[in-house]
Design a protein around this motif. Structure first.
Motif, PDB file in Angstrom:
ATOM      1  N   MET A  61       7.672  33.166  84.920  1.00  0.00           N
ATOM      2  CA  MET A  61       6.526  33.152  84.016  1.00  0.00           C
ATOM      3  C   MET A  61       5.426  32.293  84.635  1.00  0.00           C
ATOM      4  SD  MET A  61       8.253  32.861  80.226  1.00  0.00           S
ATOM      5  CE  MET A  61       9.082  31.324  80.555  1.00  0.00           C
ATOM      6  N   THR A  62       4.183  32.618  84.340  1.00  0.00           N
ATOM      7  CA  THR A  62       3.065  31.872  84.924  1.00  0.00           C
ATOM      8  C   THR A  62       2.088  31.381  83.854  1.00  0.00           C
ATOM      9  OG1 THR A  62       1.964  33.992  85.335  1.00  0.00           O
ATOM     10  CG2 THR A  62       3.178  33.019  87.165  1.00  0.00           C
ATOM     11  N   VAL A  63       1.385  32.297  83.217  1.00  0.00           N
ATOM     12  CA  VAL A  63       0.313  31.912  82.292  1.00  0.00           C
ATOM     13  C   VAL A  63       0.862  31.126  81.110  1.00  0.00           C
ATOM     14  CG1 VAL A  63      -1.533  32.768  80.826  1.00  0.00           C
ATOM     15  CG2 VAL A  63      -1.036  33.926  82.977  1.00  0.00           C
ATOM     16  N   SER A  64       1.908  31.637  80.474  1.00  0.00           N
ATOM     17  CA  SER A  64       2.459  30.954  79.306  1.00  0.00           C
ATOM     18  C   SER A  64       3.034  29.592  79.678  1.00  0.00           C
ATOM     19  CB  SER A  64       3.533  31.818  78.652  1.00  0.00           C
ATOM     20  OG  SER A  64       4.563  32.144  79.566  1.00  0.00           O
ATOM     21  N   LEU A  65       3.706  29.497  80.833  1.00  0.00           N
ATOM     22  CA  LEU A  65       4.242  28.209  81.268  1.00  0.00           C
ATOM     23  C   LEU A  65       3.125  27.209  81.530  1.00  0.00           C
ATOM     24  CD1 LEU A  65       7.214  28.812  83.734  1.00  0.00           C
ATOM     25  CD2 LEU A  65       7.249  27.739  81.493  1.00  0.00           C
ATOM     26  N   CYS A  66       2.056  27.684  82.122  1.00  0.00           N
ATOM     27  CA  CYS A  66       0.945  26.793  82.419  1.00  0.00           C
ATOM     28  C   CYS A  66       0.378  26.190  81.142  1.00  0.00           C
ATOM     29  CB  CYS A  66      -0.145  27.558  83.178  1.00  0.00           C
ATOM     30  SG  CYS A  66      -1.499  26.536  83.759  1.00  0.00           S
ATOM     31  N   VAL A  67       0.193  27.008  80.123  1.00  0.00           N
ATOM     32  CA  VAL A  67      -0.359  26.518  78.861  1.00  0.00           C
ATOM     33  C   VAL A  67       0.656  25.646  78.130  1.00  0.00           C
ATOM     34  CG1 VAL A  67      -1.277  27.223  76.626  1.00  0.00           C
ATOM     35  CG2 VAL A  67      -1.902  28.492  78.686  1.00  0.00           C
ATOM     36  N   ILE A  68       1.935  26.007  78.173  1.00  0.00           N
ATOM     37  CA  ILE A  68       2.959  25.192  77.519  1.00  0.00           C
ATOM     38  C   ILE A  68       2.985  23.788  78.118  1.00  0.00           C
ATOM     39  CG2 ILE A  68       5.458  24.888  77.284  1.00  0.00           C
ATOM     40  CD1 ILE A  68       5.682  27.897  76.847  1.00  0.00           C
ATOM     41  N   PHE A  69       2.972  23.690  79.445  1.00  0.00           N
ATOM     42  CA  PHE A  69       2.989  22.376  80.074  1.00  0.00           C
ATOM     43  C   PHE A  69       1.694  21.622  79.820  1.00  0.00           C
ATOM     44  CE2 PHE A  69       6.724  23.786  82.318  1.00  0.00           C
ATOM     45  CZ  PHE A  69       7.414  22.613  82.554  1.00  0.00           C
ATOM     46  N   LEU A  70       0.600  22.345  79.707  1.00  0.00           N
ATOM     47  CA  LEU A  70      -0.661  21.687  79.379  1.00  0.00           C
ATOM     48  C   LEU A  70      -0.596  21.080  77.980  1.00  0.00           C
ATOM     49  CD1 LEU A  70      -3.627  21.101  80.104  1.00  0.00           C
ATOM     50  CD2 LEU A  70      -4.213  23.307  79.081  1.00  0.00           C
ATOM     51  N   GLU A  71      -0.017  21.803  77.026  1.00  0.00           N
ATOM     52  CA  GLU A  71       0.099  21.284  75.665  1.00  0.00           C
ATOM     53  C   GLU A  71       1.193  20.224  75.548  1.00  0.00           C
ATOM     54  OE1 GLU A  71      -1.062  24.601  72.545  1.00  0.00           O
ATOM     55  OE2 GLU A  71       0.311  25.463  74.033  1.00  0.00           O
ATOM     56  N   LEU A  72       2.209  20.298  76.387  1.00  0.00           N
ATOM     57  CA  LEU A  72       3.269  19.293  76.369  1.00  0.00           C
ATOM     58  C   LEU A  72       2.779  17.945  76.880  1.00  0.00           C
ATOM     59  CD1 LEU A  72       6.456  21.141  77.703  1.00  0.00           C
ATOM     60  CD2 LEU A  72       6.147  20.176  75.441  1.00  0.00           C
ATOM     61  N   THR A  73       1.950  17.978  77.916  1.00  0.00           N
ATOM     62  CA  THR A  73       1.570  16.744  78.609  1.00  0.00           C
ATOM     63  C   THR A  73       0.194  16.219  78.216  1.00  0.00           C
ATOM     64  OG1 THR A  73       0.700  18.067  80.451  1.00  0.00           O
ATOM     65  CG2 THR A  73       2.990  17.359  80.586  1.00  0.00           C
ATOM     66  N   ASN A  74      -0.652  17.060  77.628  1.00  0.00           N
ATOM     67  CA  ASN A  74      -1.969  16.630  77.147  1.00  0.00           C
ATOM     68  C   ASN A  74      -2.837  16.092  78.286  1.00  0.00           C
ATOM     69  OD1 ASN A  74      -3.923  16.265  75.146  1.00  0.00           O
ATOM     70  ND2 ASN A  74      -3.335  14.134  74.803  1.00  0.00           N
ATOM     71  N   LEU A  85       2.102  29.747  90.672  1.00  0.00           N
ATOM     72  CA  LEU A  85       1.879  30.969  91.447  1.00  0.00           C
ATOM     73  C   LEU A  85       2.739  30.990  92.711  1.00  0.00           C
ATOM     74  CD1 LEU A  85      -1.998  31.343  91.093  1.00  0.00           C
ATOM     75  CD2 LEU A  85      -0.249  32.811  90.088  1.00  0.00           C
ATOM     76  N   ILE A  86       2.821  29.852  93.401  1.00  0.00           N
ATOM     77  CA  ILE A  86       3.623  29.800  94.625  1.00  0.00           C
ATOM     78  C   ILE A  86       5.095  29.986  94.303  1.00  0.00           C
ATOM     79  CG2 ILE A  86       4.370  28.296  96.513  1.00  0.00           C
ATOM     80  CD1 ILE A  86       1.594  27.056  96.516  1.00  0.00           C
ATOM     81  N   ALA A  87       5.578  29.291  93.262  1.00  0.00           N
ATOM     82  CA  ALA A  87       6.998  29.380  92.911  1.00  0.00           C
ATOM     83  C   ALA A  87       7.382  30.793  92.509  1.00  0.00           C
ATOM     84  CB  ALA A  87       7.313  28.399  91.786  1.00  0.00           C
ATOM     85  N   LYS A  88       6.552  31.445  91.715  1.00  0.00           N
ATOM     86  CA  LYS A  88       6.868  32.816  91.298  1.00  0.00           C
ATOM     87  C   LYS A  88       6.859  33.767  92.488  1.00  0.00           C
ATOM     88  CE  LYS A  88       5.525  36.539  88.173  1.00  0.00           C
ATOM     89  NZ  LYS A  88       5.762  37.577  89.184  1.00  0.00           N
ATOM     90  N   THR A  89       5.888  33.613  93.368  1.00  0.00           N
ATOM     91  CA  THR A  89       5.800  34.496  94.535  1.00  0.00           C
ATOM     92  C   THR A  89       7.018  34.338  95.434  1.00  0.00           C
ATOM     93  OG1 THR A  89       3.382  34.352  94.454  1.00  0.00           O
ATOM     94  CG2 THR A  89       4.379  35.152  96.494  1.00  0.00           C
ATOM     95  N   VAL A  90       7.420  33.108  95.664  1.00  0.00           N
ATOM     96  CA  VAL A  90       8.590  32.864  96.514  1.00  0.00           C
ATOM     97  C   VAL A  90       9.847  33.405  95.846  1.00  0.00           C
ATOM     98  CG1 VAL A  90      10.047  31.079  97.543  1.00  0.00           C
ATOM     99  CG2 VAL A  90       7.556  30.864  97.639  1.00  0.00           C
ATOM    100  N   GLY A  91      10.009  33.164  94.554  1.00  0.00           N
ATOM    101  CA  GLY A  91      11.197  33.643  93.852  1.00  0.00           C
ATOM    102  C   GLY A  91      11.312  35.156  93.834  1.00  0.00           C
ATOM    103  N   ASP A  92      10.178  35.833  93.679  1.00  0.00           N
ATOM    104  CA  ASP A  92      10.194  37.306  93.644  1.00  0.00           C
ATOM    105  C   ASP A  92      10.646  37.914  94.967  1.00  0.00           C
ATOM    106  OD1 ASP A  92       9.442  37.552  91.009  1.00  0.00           O
ATOM    107  OD2 ASP A  92       7.297  37.647  91.450  1.00  0.00           O
TER     108      ASP A  92
END
Length: 641
Positions: A383-396, A409-416
């Motif tokens: 996941m990319t977009v949702s994770l980014c926003v979740i961590f943004l809301e988690l950490t403020n 983006l790098i992690a998802k690309t490598v994992g795929d």
């Protein structure tokens, strides 16, 4: 501690093994499958919800994503049928689209409740679980998460009095790192990229090993309920031994008196400095991470301006232990998930990398932990977009947004590059017929007519059919839909001798309903619309779940007739036998079909109007490869080429 953990795990395992087997696991794969069109029996019934909630409460050291609890309660789509409640407004629960909307809103609300991330919950539903999305569903999920945030805030304000135990601790921001100034330069891109690459590699490796572990668990679970219970209890005992025994390996560290508003060492249920076996004025950093709740562990490892709070040895043990526990806990007969274990694993290796890079970068170790958690989740769950926003809301901390996006983006690309996401692996292991958005390239090389030729002959019914024939078909097949064909129909232009005509498709549930209601005719004739309205209501036609074994038909009734025309869907989706399987799959998924009728390419007189019928199972890639083995050599070709 071991005895309490053993007892609570036993309660959770008994509930899952004996009462609600589908309550075990995280639930996200099942949600994805249901919203993709797979209606697994008893997936969302009331008994499963109760078992899951009790099981989650019974798991002291649960490795789970708790977002599923709220969604289970708010989306029990079948309970009007289960309890025979006939209120008119409950008809919305019998509508497939409304049920999907409710489950989508429930999943987004659950993520919001678990991580206090309302926008992240909406994006999670959009990116990960929902197959069909529309603008109306967007504002419905947003409204649901808004209500969750308001209720959470109200309850937390009430719990500030201390009457709610640990529930009232903290606020809507769970892991606040807004107090640190995030400054990074071009040279800092290198360690950030390394975190992304490591996250992709470790995430794909985790998926690979977990796949192997789940295969072993499937073999064990097939041996019976006792083996399921023993497996769960064995993991519980191992977990207790590790959690209590490993902190003895860590050295006691002196408390830092310069830190403001801290109590060190901490002997209560919460806090960042567990005393464990250390003398007064010292704390055990490994016990601080292990002998606490998952939320407090994440809060501790995400903490900023604490470069000496955890040593490398303790972080490495913590990372290795959670890797092992995450692998062996997921898949046992308890409600367990992946979110928090992966966050803890990723934050541990992120902080380790932060310690290693501390001489070369100004980025805080706590922020490295945040980036490590994000990278491992992206590497495993993709996941990319949702994770980014979740961590943004988690950490403020909005300043983390650019480097978090880069890491994801790098992690998802490598994992795929190595394997699919963990949820796709679980879907395959569970045998759920999930249809991907893009068909395999080799599906263009075969037609639906060729696919129909290798299947058993299609079973059809006449427009006016004998009761005995209907009973025979229902008992000897498991099909849920049957083409209805009329013989001797004289077309407007064509043969005067008549031809066969495809009238439509009738469902198994409607055939069983006809048999239960005894809607039989003495002679072969067509019925009027008023006769249908007099006998059946819309609620009757919406009911599902009845079986042919519940129907009793006498010998005399077997010789009577049923007019299927009024109960037939006269506009089923049809395709010509020359269409490729790839196009048929795209149509099947985008429209959300359950059946697709294959028609002959040439409609000459005397030609039977139905070549075959396709279902979801027929369009699954490995099912097609099982009957067309020569396509195996092109299986590895990338999608979309």
């Amino acid at each position: 501690m071991a005895g309490a953990n053993f007892l609570l795990t036993l309660v959770a395992a008994v509930l899952c093994v004996c009462f609600a087997p589908t309550a075990a696991g995280p639930g996200i794969p099942e949600i994805k499958a249901y919203l993709n069109g797979v209606d697994t029996p008893n997936m969302f019934d009331n008994r499963k919800h109760r078992s899951r909630c009790r099981g989650l409460r019974s798991r002291k050291r649960r490795a789970t994503s708790t977002h599923r609890q709220l969604h289970r309660f708010s989306t029990r789509p079948r309970w009007p049928d289960n309890y025979r409640i006939k209120w008119r407004w409950l008809r919305y629960f019998n509508n497939d689209r409304d049920r999907r909307d409710l489950i989508t809103c429930g999943s987004s609300s659950g993520v919001c409740a678990a991580f206090r991330a309302p926008v992240g919950g909406v994006l999670f539903a959009l990116e990960e679980v929902a197959t069909w999305w529309r603008s109306a569903l967007l504002w419905r999920t947003f409204f649901s998460t808004a209500v969750v945030v308001v209720v959470l805030r109200a309850v937390m304000e009430y719990c500030k009095t201390g009457d709610c135990g640990l529930f009232g601790k903290g606020g809507l921001i769970m892991f606040d790192v807004s107090g640190v100034s995030v400054r990074y330069h071009v040279v800092d891109i290198i360690p950030v990229a390394v975190i992304g690459v490591l996250g992709g590699l470790l995430g794909s490796l985790y998926n690979h090993i977990l796949h192997k572990v789940l295969k072993v668990y499937n073999v064990i679970n097939k041996k019976g309920k006792l083996h399921k219970l023993l497996l769960s209890l064995s993991v519980s005992i191992f977990t207790s031994v590790c959690l209590y025994g490993l902190p003895f390996l860590a050295k006691c560290q002196p408390c830092d008196t310069s830190l403001p508003n801290t109590t060190c060492p901490t002997t209560g249920r919460d806090g960042n400095f567990k005393q464990f076996n250390c003398p007064k004025g010292y704390y055990n950093d490994l016990a601080t991470l292990l002998l606490t709740t998952n939320d407090d562990a994440v809060r501790s490892i995400f903490s900023i301006n604490t470069p000496t709070e955890f040593n490398i040895f303790s972080l490495f043990i913590f990372f290795a232990l959670y890797c092992i526990l995450g692998l062996i806990t997921f898949g046992i007969a308890v409600p367990s998930g992946l979110f928090l274990p992966i966050i803890l694993m990723g934050s541990a290796y992120g902080r380790l990398l932060g310690i290693a890079m501390s001489p070369y970068t100004k980025i805080d170790q706590g922020l490295y932990a945040v980036l490590g958690a994000a990278s491992l989740m992206a590497g495993s769950m993709r996941m990319t977009v949702s994770l980014c926003v979740i961590f943004l809301e988690l950490t403020n901390n909005l300043l983390l947004l650019p480097i978090t996006m880069l890491v994801l983006l790098i992690a998802k690309t490598v994992g795929d590059c190595f394997n699919p996401s963990i949820y796709e692996i679980i879907l395959e292991l569970k045998g759920l017929p999930f249809l991907d958005a893009n068909p395999e390239p080799w599906m263009r090389n075969i037609t639906v007519g060729e696919l129909a030729d290798v299947k058993p002959a299609v079973v059809t019914l006449n427009g006016i059919e004998k009761v005995g024939r209907i009973v025979e078909v229902l008992k000897n097949t498991t099909h849920n839909g049957f083409p209805v064909v009329d013989s001797g129909v004289i077309p407007p232009i064509g043969s005067p001798n008549g031809a066969n005509e495809l009238h439509g498709l009738v469902l198994r549930a409607h055939l069983i309903l006809v048999l239960k209601k005894k809607w039989f005719l003495q002679e072969r004739r067509r019925t009027g619309e008023w006769e249908v309205r007099e006998k059946f209501t819309s609620i009757d036609l919406a009911e599902r779940g009845a079986t042919i074994e519940e129907v009793i038909v006498t010998k005399d009734e077997m010789e009577m007739y049923v007019d299927l025309h009024p109960l037939t869907n006269t506009t089923p989706y049809t395709v010509v036998e020359s269409m490729s399987v790839a196009k048929a799959m795209v149509l099947f998924r985008q429209v959300g079909l359950r059946h697709m009728i294959i028609l002959p390419k040439y409609q000459a007189a005397g030609v039977f109007p139905v070549v075959g019928i396709l279902t979801r199972q027929d369009l699954i890639a490995h099912n097609i490869l099982s009957v067309f083995p020569h396509l195996e050599r092109s299986k590895g070709t990338k999608k979309g080429q």
